[in-house]
Write a protein that holds these residues in place. Structure first.
Motif, PDB file in Angstrom:
ATOM      1  N   ARG A  92      -1.590   3.244   2.476  1.00 38.56           N
ATOM      2  CA  ARG A  92      -1.175   2.128   1.560  1.00 38.56           C
ATOM      3  C   ARG A  92      -1.427   3.068   0.333  1.00 38.56           C
ATOM      4  O   ARG A  92      -2.332   3.298  -0.333  1.00 38.56           O
TER       5      ARG A  92
ATOM      6  N   TYR B 123      -7.475 -10.190  -4.763  1.00 34.14           N
ATOM      7  CA  TYR B 123      -7.169  -8.654  -5.043  1.00 34.14           C
ATOM      8  C   TYR B 123      -5.541  -8.704  -5.548  1.00 34.14           C
ATOM      9  O   TYR B 123      -4.827  -9.268  -5.395  1.00 34.14           O
TER      10      TYR B 123
ATOM     11  N   HIS C 130       0.424  -1.948  10.476  1.00 33.73           N
ATOM     12  CA  HIS C 130      -0.985  -2.438  11.011  1.00 33.73           C
ATOM     13  C   HIS C 130      -0.781  -3.991  10.551  1.00 33.73           C
ATOM     14  O   HIS C 130       0.024  -4.494  10.001  1.00 33.73           O
TER      15      HIS C 130
ATOM     16  N   HIS D 279      -3.901  -7.267   9.595  1.00 31.40           N
ATOM     17  CA  HIS D 279      -5.345  -7.683   9.333  1.00 31.40           C
ATOM     18  C   HIS D 279      -5.541  -9.025   9.015  1.00 31.40           C
ATOM     19  O   HIS D 279      -4.487  -9.763   8.816  1.00 31.40           O
TER      20      HIS D 279
ATOM     21  N   ARG E 186       3.949  -9.631  -1.940  1.00 33.36           N
ATOM     22  CA  ARG E 186       4.231  -8.814  -2.607  1.00 33.36           C
ATOM     23  C   ARG E 186       5.171  -9.489  -3.655  1.00 33.36           C
ATOM     24  O   ARG E 186       5.890 -10.380  -3.193  1.00 33.36           O
TER      25      ARG E 186
ATOM     26  N   HIS F 206       2.500  -5.443   9.934  1.00 34.75           N
ATOM     27  CA  HIS F 206       3.908  -5.420   8.673  1.00 34.75           C
ATOM     28  C   HIS F 206       3.553  -3.888   8.460  1.00 34.75           C
ATOM     29  O   HIS F 206       2.658  -3.076   8.544  1.00 34.75           O
TER      30      HIS F 206
ATOM     31  N   ASP G 114       1.142  -5.761  -5.076  1.00 38.35           N
ATOM     32  CA  ASP G 114       0.437  -6.785  -3.890  1.00 38.35           C
ATOM     33  C   ASP G 114      -0.634  -7.727  -4.264  1.00 38.35           C
ATOM     34  O   ASP G 114      -1.718  -7.271  -5.177  1.00 38.35           O
TER      35      ASP G 114
HETATM   36  O1  GTQ Z   1       0.747  -3.261   2.259  1.00 37.57           O
HETATM   37  O2  GTQ Z   1      -0.871  -3.861   3.932  1.00 37.57           O
HETATM   38  O3  GTQ Z   1      -2.614  -3.343  -1.637  1.00 37.57           O
HETATM   39  O4  GTQ Z   1      -3.477  -3.602   3.771  1.00 37.57           O
HETATM   40  C1  GTQ Z   1      -3.956  -3.504   0.171  1.00 37.57           C
HETATM   41  C2  GTQ Z   1      -4.377  -3.562   1.585  1.00 37.57           C
HETATM   42  C3  GTQ Z   1      -1.791  -3.265   0.631  1.00 37.57           C
HETATM   43  C4  GTQ Z   1      -0.665  -3.554   2.743  1.00 37.57           C
HETATM   44  C5  GTQ Z   1      -2.749  -3.431  -0.260  1.00 37.57           C
HETATM   45  C6  GTQ Z   1      -3.105  -3.650   2.314  1.00 37.57           C
HETATM   46  C7  GTQ Z   1      -1.759  -3.507   1.973  1.00 37.57           C
END
Ligand code: GTQ
Length: 351
Positions: free
Chosen positions: A76, A97, A112, A114, A120, A153, A167
Motif C-alpha cells: 500500500r 490512523y 489482503h 486484516h 476510504r 480488499h 485511508d
Molecule cells: O488499503 O488495506 O493506509 O492495510 C494502511 C493499511 C491502507 C489498505 C492503509 C492497509 C491499507
C-alpha cells in the motif's frame, strides 16, 4: 540541640521513599500515589495535538512517493498522517490512523485482509476501484467506502489519472487490544463474484434480503456510500434550520441495524451554510475531518486555520471545535464514537 527543619524532614522522607520505590521496582511494583492524578484525570487531556494537513502539500509529497516505489512493491503506497503529539505511533488520534494513498494508472494494490477495519474517502482522480469480498466499486470523489474487519480488499487503477484517497483505520485500537491478524489473498486481484452495485441494491436501498438479520456489532454489507447520495441528502436538509453546534450533520449507518457501518469507527457528513457560525462543541471521540467542499475558518482548542477544499485536520478528544463557513462547506469526518458509546465512555458538551 536545635529542632530539625521541615525541609530536612521532607528531604529525608523523600530519600527513604525513593529508595523504597527503587527496591520494589525490582519486583515489578510501583506506587499508585505518585501517578494517581495522571491515571484518573478530572477530564481528558489528550497528548494528541490539533493539527492541519494542507492537501496541496500532501498531494505533492504523495506524488513524489509515486516516483520512488510502485503500489505493488509497497503493498500500500501510503503516507501516514502522524499526529505530532504521538510521534512514532502511526496514529492521528490515540485510537485511529489516517493515511493518504496513491495509486497510479495501471497499478494494483494486492488483495489482503486484516482484523483492522478501514474506510476510504476519495479525494482526487477518476478510474480507480476498490474490491471488497469479490465486488468492485468505482471510486468517485467524496465517496465513503468501507472494508470491514477481515474482508478481503484490493485496489486498482484502470484509468489514466493518479487517484488519491484518505485511508482511515482503527490500527491503534487493534494494537491496543493486541488483536491484529492479517493474511494475503490467493491472487493479486480478487475474482469478481458479484456485479458492481450488487451490495448497494441488496442492502442499501431501504431493503434487505428477506431472510437477512444482523447483530448490532456486525458491519454493514453496504460498502460504498456514494457522495452523490450524501450530497443529495445534505442539499435537501440544508433548506431547513441548522443545528447551532453542527449545522446540518448526519451520521452514516448500517441500514440493516441503524448502528454505525463498522463497530470501531463512525463516520459523518456535515453541511455548514455560507456565513454560518457554529457554537463551540467538544466530545470524547477524537475526530478526523476532511473539507470536501467550500471554505471555512475553524478553531480547534488554541489553534485556528483557514480551511480550504481537501484540507484534513484532527480534533483530539475533548478539544473544542468551532466553525465559521465562508462559503457553503461540506465536511466528512470519522472518529471512534461507536466504540466509546458501546463501552459507555462517550460524552459531549455543547458550549
Ligand atoms: O488499503 O488495506 O493506509 O492495510 C494502511 C493499511 C491502507 C489498505 C492503509 C492497509 C491499507
Amino acid at each position: 540541640m536545635g529542632s530539625v527543619s521541615t525541609t530536612e524532614v521532607n528531604a529525608k522522607q523523600g530519600n527513604l521513599r525513593q529508595a523504597y520505590y527503587d527496591r520494589i521496582a525490582k519486583d515489578h511494583m510501583t506506587p499508585l500515589w505518585e501517578v494517581l492524578g495522571a491515571l484518573v484525570p478530572k477530564q481528558p487531556s489528550s497528548p494528541a495535538l490539533p493539527t492541519l494537513w494542507r492537501y496541496a502539500n500532501l498531494r505533492d509529497q504523495v506524488m513524489e512517493a509515486g516516483r520512488l516505489i510502485t503500489a505493488e512493491q509497497a503493498e500500500r503506497r501510503v503516507l501516514i498522517l502522524e499526529n505530532p503529539g504521538l510521534p512514532g505511533q502511526s496514529a492521528i488520534t490515540q485510537s485511529l490512523y489516517a493515511g493518504l494513498q496513491l495509486i497510479l494508472p495501471g497499478e494494483v494494490a494486492p488483495a489482503h485482509r486484516h482484523t483492522q477495519s478501514a474506510l476510504r474517502v476519495v479525494m482526487d482522480g477518476e478510474g480507480a476501484y476498490t474490491a471488497v469480498d469479490g465486488e468492485r466499486t468505482t471510486m468517485r470523489r467524496g465517496d465513503f467506502i468501507i472494508t470491514p474487519s477481515w474482508t478481503f480488499h484490493d485496489h486498482g487503477n484502470l484509468g489514466d489519472q493518479p487517484v488519491v484517497w484518505l485511508d482511515g483505520l482503527d490500527i491503534p485500537t487493534v494494537r491496543f487490544y493486541d488483536a491484529g491478524f492479517a493474511e494475503h489473498g490467493q491472487s493479486t486481484s480478487q475474482d469478481t463474484v458479484r456485479p458492481e452495485g450488487d451490495a448497494l441494491a441488496r442492502y442499501g436501498n431501504n431493503m434487505v434480503p428477506v431472510d437477512f438479520y444482523q447483530g448490532p456489532a456486525e458491519p454493514t454489507r453496504v460498502f460504498v456510500y456514494p457522495y452523490a447520495r450524501t450530497k443529495e441528502s445534505l442539499d435537501q436538509i440544508a433548506a431547513g434550520q441548522p443545528d447551532p453546534h453542527f449545522g446540518h450533520k448526519l451520521r452514516f449507518v448500517n441500514p440493516a441495524t441503524g448502528a454505525s457501518p463498522m463497530p470501531t469507527i463512525g463516520a459523518f457528513a456535515q453541511r455548514l451554510p455560507a456565513g454560518f457560525e457554529t457554537r463551540p462543541y467538544r466530545c470524547t471521540d477524537g475526530t478526523v475531518y476532511v473539507c470536501l467542499e467550500g471554505e471555512a475558518a475553524v478553531a480547534v482548542g488554541d489553534q485556528e486555520w483557514q480551511l480550504q477544499r481537501d484540507d484534513i485536520f484532527v480534533v483530539p478528544s475533548w478539544q473544542s471545535v468551532k466553525f465559521l463557513a465562508k462559503r457553503d462547506t461540506t465536511l466528512f469526518s470519522y472518529s471512534d464514537r461507536p466504540a466509546l458509546q458501546s463501552l459507555g465512555l462517550w460524552r459531549e458538551a455543547r458550549l
